[in-house]
Design an enzyme around this catalytic site. Structure first.
Site, PDB file in Angstrom:
ATOM      1  CE1 TYR A 136     -23.158  -9.361  -4.242  1.00  0.00           C
ATOM      2  CE2 TYR A 136     -22.451  -9.108  -6.830  1.00  0.00           C
ATOM      3  CZ  TYR A 136     -23.190  -9.790  -6.284  1.00  0.00           C
ATOM      4  OH  TYR A 136     -24.510 -10.426  -6.609  1.00  0.00           O
ATOM      5  CG  ASP A 195     -27.641  -4.866  -3.654  1.00  0.00           C
ATOM      6  OD1 ASP A 195     -26.424  -4.387  -3.351  1.00  0.00           O
ATOM      7  OD2 ASP A 195     -27.965  -6.254  -3.875  1.00  0.00           O
TER       8      ASP A 195
END
Length: 228
Positions: free
Chosen positions: A225, A118
């Site tokens: 996201y 991430d």
């Protein structure tokens, strides 16, 4: 500069809050690109007594232009990174336990799962050892140079951190807050990798397709996201 000094002070105070430093073992800086000035923590000043006005302002040659204290002993490393990478707005150095353990072991922090992916596109690299001449010479500047050498042509915001062999972690970001955020993540994924490798020493790295998905959904051109 007062606003930037406040940001750098707040970012430095986040280091003990997140458990990344013991005593005075850390520093955060940020750069004003338009003015060519960097704000950085003073050397050896305890976090418990440090104030906003204790932050030191230096030019790109490391000359103090504002402040009553000496700047961090790692200032030359910070400046080398700012000079090489125009995308950087903040830099942080700590001796956080698990990231430093990988540095002392001389090993990159392996990308083993999605938490790592991430934030970091691949392993978090470890530099080579500095030579005796590099250490005895301009040590802090040469630390910056070996970081740059190790990163090569990598986009620094895709690999927003590194461990310097036998020393410790450096992280960076778009600003001081972002740099500290990445330093916190680096410490967490360093701990996770240590635990995971202890459970399964033969563990393989994360699959490329999964790493690509997790990194790109947060940082790619079509990232989705979070909130816009």
């Amino acid at each position: 500069m007062q606003k930037l000094k406040q940001q750098v002070f707040d970012a430095n105070m986040d280091l003990p809050r997140y458990g990344l430093v013991t005593f005075t073992w850390g520093n955060v800086s940020a750069i004003d690109r338009e003015r060519g000035l960097v704000v950085i923590k003073p050397s050896g000043v305890a976090y418990e007594t440090m104030k906003v006005d204790d932050m030191v302002v230096v030019d790109m040659d490391g000359k103090v232009v504002e402040g009553r204290y000496r700047p961090s002993s790692d200032t030359a490393t910070h400046l080398a990174l700012y000079q090489r990478y125009p995308s950087l707005g903040g830099v942080v150095h700590t001796h956080s336990t698990h990231a430093t353990a990988w540095a002392q072991a001389g090993m990159a922090i392996p990308a083993l799962g999605t938490t790592h992916a991430d934030y970091f596109f691949g392993d978090i690299p470890c530099t080579r050892a500095l030579s005796e001449e590099e250490v005895q010479g301009e040590y802090e500047l040469n630390t910056g140079k070996v970081i740059i050498e190790t990163l090569g042509e990598v986009e620094p915001l895709h690999t927003p951190g590194i461990v310097v062999y036998q020393h410790g972690p450096f992280a960076w970001g778009k600003d001081a807050h972002d740099a500290v955020h990445n330093a916190v993540v680096m410490e967490e994924v360093a701990r996770m990798a240590w635990i995971a490798r202890g459970i399964n020493p033969a563990l393989n790295p994360i699959d490329d397709y999964l790493m690509n998905k997790h990194f790109m959904r947060k940082h790619g051109p079509n990232a989705y996201y979070g909130q816009k």
